[in-house]
Design an enzyme around this catalytic site. Structure first.
Site, short mmCIF file in Angstrom:
data_model
loop_
_atom_site.label_atom_id
_atom_site.label_comp_id
_atom_site.label_asym_id
_atom_site.label_seq_id
_atom_site.Cartn_x
_atom_site.Cartn_y
_atom_site.Cartn_z
N THR A 215 1.15 -1.19 -0.08
CA THR A 215 -0.13 0.15 0.07
C THR A 215 1.01 1.21 -0.02
O THR A 215 1.97 1.19 0.52
CB THR A 215 -0.90 0.03 1.47
N ARG B 41 -14.90 -6.46 -0.20
CA ARG B 41 -14.31 -6.21 1.21
C ARG B 41 -13.51 -4.79 1.11
O ARG B 41 -12.88 -4.49 0.15
CB ARG B 41 -13.32 -7.04 1.83
N GLY C 197 -11.08 -2.16 3.14
CA GLY C 197 -10.14 -1.99 4.22
C GLY C 197 -10.00 -0.46 4.79
O GLY C 197 -11.13 0.19 4.55
N ASP C 198 -8.84 -0.14 5.48
CA ASP C 198 -8.95 1.04 6.28
C ASP C 198 -8.47 2.40 5.30
O ASP C 198 -8.69 3.26 5.55
CB ASP C 198 -7.84 0.84 7.30
N THR D 190 -0.79 1.75 6.99
CA THR D 190 -0.79 0.58 6.16
C THR D 190 -0.56 -0.67 7.05
O THR D 190 0.23 -0.67 7.99
CB THR D 190 0.64 0.75 5.16
N GLY D 191 -1.34 -1.71 6.71
CA GLY D 191 -1.19 -2.96 7.53
C GLY D 191 -2.65 -3.50 7.41
O GLY D 191 -3.33 -3.49 6.38
N GLY E 297 -5.94 -3.78 7.55
CA GLY E 297 -7.03 -2.87 7.75
C GLY E 297 -7.92 -2.92 8.72
O GLY E 297 -8.81 -2.07 9.31
#
Ligand code: ASP
Length: 331
Positions: free
Chosen positions: A194, A222, A224-225, A245-246, A248
């Site tokens: 990301t 889906r 994510g964050d 980043t990670g 989410g």
């Protein structure tokens, strides 16, 4: 005589007060130094599992992207422009899991997410689950500036981007052999890539942006964050700008980016303490892996992650600069 003295001393006090006020104004810098920090994703990379070629390739790619944002800021451009232009470069580079290099969904498609935030007025824009917008971060910015909304999704987001004159590509544009084969080998090891950028411009404005293909093998549209303001992206001129980043789902549940800003705003924590607390304490206890890049209103930066590596780089007006991948560097 007494009245004259009173008038004279009153005038003197007023004159002194005016002088002090003027001087005080001079002390407050009208322009301040710029700062930029970028990330290219957090994940399982380590010195042991990265070849020298790949190491070199990523460092060069990070530098190339950051140089674009640096120039914008050094020329007096806005933090928002620096964030968008820097992320555009990473979106066009297949090395990163954003734009051209986006990972594949379970069904073998690419669904992209992005968001951007202006710290000067808390304006924000985001797109999610888009399949044909070449540069999702630019679409997010258009949502922010040219629509009454904050987040658009899927086909509607594409239609809006088209109407705004952004480049639309065939979904096959996002196909890369490497990512497709990654899908086949999925879950073998943690994936990353990301991209994000935070910047402070010469006028003291903060901005943050994040763009991603999301988690590989994701299903059911889906989200994510990364496209969620407050989770993966946040900017507020009173506190800081953050891009995450990670994993989410954890960043959403722990409203990571806003939590960092709130700790600074309500508890008076420094950027360093706030990011450490959220990433290395709260998230670790919850089991959420990842990291953030951030810059505060004074130009302090923090690049904290609890995974083994995070592609990251920073540059400041006074000539400090660094490009890092692993945990043992950039301290
Ligand atoms: N945070 C992104 C997501 O969950 C993925 C990543 O940063 O690697 O979609």
């Amino acid at each position: 005589m007494k009245t004259k003295l009173i008038i004279f001393s009153s005038l003197l006090i007023i004159a002194l007060a005016l002088f002090a006020y003027k001087n005080d104004k001079k002390i407050v810098p009208e322009k301040q130094a710029w700062t930029i920090v970028i990330h290219g994703g957090a994940g399982g990379m380590s010195r042991e599992n990265t070849t020298p070629e790949v190491d070199k390739e990523y460092r060069a790619a990070l530098l190339e992207a950051m140089n674009v944002g640096k120039k914008v800021l050094a020329d007096g451009g806005s933090a928002l422009d620096a964030v968008e232009k820097t992320i555009n470069v990473m979106e066009d580079n297949p090395l990163f899991n954003a734009g051209k290099g986006a990972v594949f969904t379970h069904e073998g498609k690419n669904e992209l997410d992005a968001s951007i935030m202006d710290g000067s007025n808390l304006a924000a824009g985001a797109v999610t689950c888009v399949t044909d917008i070449k540069n999702p971060i630019s679409a997010a910015r258009k949502v922010m500036t040219n629509s009454p909304h904050v987040m658009l999704s899927g086909a509607g987001a594409s239609q809006f981007a088209k109407e705004q004159g952004l480049e639309i590509v065939s979904p096959s544009y996002f196909y890369t052999d490497k990512r497709f084969h990654e899908l086949e080998e999925i879950l073998k090891k943690e994936k990353n890539g990301t991209v994000g950028c935070v910047a402070l411009d010469k006028n003291g404005n903060l901005a943050a942006g994040t763009s991603t293909g999301g988690m590989p093998n994701k299903r059911y549209n889906r989200i994510g964050d990364s496209p969620i303001i407050g989770a993966g992206t946040y900017a507020n001129n009173n506190t800081c700008a953050v891009s995450g980043t990670g994993h989410g789902e954890y960043f959403i549940r722990y409203t990571v980016a806003h939590d960092i800003s709130a700790l600074m705003e309500y508890k008076g924590l420094s950027l360093k303490d706030a990011t450490e607390l959220v990433i290395n304490d709260k998230l670790v206890k919850a089991g959420g892996s990842g990291g953030v890049i951030s810059v505060d209103k004074s130009g302090n930066i923090s690049m904290v992650f609890n995974s083994s590596g995070m592609f990251r780089a920073f540059s400041t007006a006074d000539g400090k600069e660094g490009v890092f991948i692993y945990k043992d560097e950039g301290k």
